[in-house]
Enzyme design. Structure first.
Site, PDB file in Angstrom:
ATOM      1  N   ASN A   1      39.528 -11.626  52.682  1.00 30.79           N
ATOM      2  CA  ASN A   1      39.681 -11.283  51.480  1.00 30.79           C
ATOM      3  C   ASN A   1      41.805 -11.831  51.718  1.00 30.79           C
ATOM      4  OD1 ASN A   1      39.106  -8.950  51.795  1.00 30.79           O
ATOM      5  ND2 ASN A   1      40.160  -8.317  49.177  1.00 30.79           N
TER       6      ASN A   1
ATOM      7  N   CYS B   1      29.202 -11.513  46.150  1.00 32.98           N
ATOM      8  CA  CYS B   1      29.771 -11.928  44.581  1.00 32.98           C
ATOM      9  C   CYS B   1      28.769 -13.164  44.529  1.00 32.98           C
ATOM     10  CB  CYS B   1      30.989 -11.756  44.309  1.00 32.98           C
ATOM     11  SG  CYS B   1      32.170 -14.034  44.947  1.00 32.98           S
TER      12      CYS B   1
ATOM     13  N   CYS C   1      30.671 -16.375  45.570  1.00 30.01           N
ATOM     14  CA  CYS C   1      30.665 -16.590  46.791  1.00 30.01           C
ATOM     15  C   CYS C   1      29.001 -17.038  47.173  1.00 30.01           C
ATOM     16  CB  CYS C   1      30.546 -15.130  47.726  1.00 30.01           C
ATOM     17  SG  CYS C   1      32.272 -15.169  47.835  1.00 30.01           S
TER      18      CYS C   1
ATOM     19  N   GLU D   1      34.154 -14.630  52.207  1.00 29.68           N
ATOM     20  CA  GLU D   1      33.171 -15.521  52.591  1.00 29.68           C
ATOM     21  C   GLU D   1      33.381 -16.826  52.205  1.00 29.68           C
ATOM     22  OE1 GLU D   1      31.148 -11.362  50.599  1.00 29.68           O
ATOM     23  OE2 GLU D   1      32.784 -12.697  50.560  1.00 29.68           O
TER      24      GLU D   1
ATOM     25  N   GLU E   1      44.464 -11.760  48.749  1.00 29.15           N
ATOM     26  CA  GLU E   1      45.067 -11.436  47.626  1.00 29.15           C
ATOM     27  C   GLU E   1      46.178 -12.109  46.622  1.00 29.15           C
ATOM     28  OE1 GLU E   1      42.608  -7.303  46.198  1.00 29.15           O
ATOM     29  OE2 GLU E   1      44.682  -7.838  46.152  1.00 29.15           O
TER      30      GLU E   1
END
Length: 148
Positions: A52, A94, A97, A65, A54
């Site tokens: 990830n 999530c 994803c 992912e 951000e």
């Protein structure tokens, strides 16, 4: 969902978890402090990783992912055959994803998703069909993603 021990995993599943764990450490998560790493294998047995990333706005944050899938696509891959996700808690993708994974599983609900925390304990194996039981994907529009 199936809870498993490290020794119960196949060699490729172990490689995916280790690659996801390594990539997790590279995540850029200064705001949430929630680092996620992912690794996938495509139908050519190549491994791709992602983490990830951000941004202060959160609206354009890249999920691990999706980052791994984008990496696969950028390198000519089109089909996910397995995916591992490592995070602070247990590695379940999530909803967003799950949609992305479904898109690149080509409608195969049996693609394994391996999840684990950073200690690589509490390993769980799901299928994308279990995680995303009522998918909306290319097939709903009559599109065969293997042709693109």
């Amino acid at each position: 969902m199936q809870k498993v021990q490290w020794d119960d995993l196949t060699e490729i599943q172990q490689k995916l978890l280790l690659a996801a764990l390594t990539c997790c450490d590279n995540a850029y998560a200064p705001y949430s402090k929630y680092k996620v790493g992912a690794a996938l294998v495509d139908d050519k047995d190549r491994i791709f990783v992602g983490c990830n990333v951000e941004l202060v706005t959160f609206s354009r944050t890249t999920h691990a992912e999706g980052n791994a899938i984008d990496n696969m696509v950028a390198n000519g891959g089109r089909k996910v055959t397995a995916l591992a996700c490592v995070d602070n808690d247990g590695g379940a993708p999530c909803g967003e994803c799950r949609q992305r994974i479904w898109e690149f599983c080509h409608g195969d609900p049996n693609v394994p998703i391996i999840g684990a925390g950073k200690s690589l304990e509490n390993i769980q194996i799901f299928t994308i069909g279990e995680l995303y039981p009522y998918p909306f994907g290319p097939e709903a529009l009559g599109i065969d993603p293997s042709k693109y």
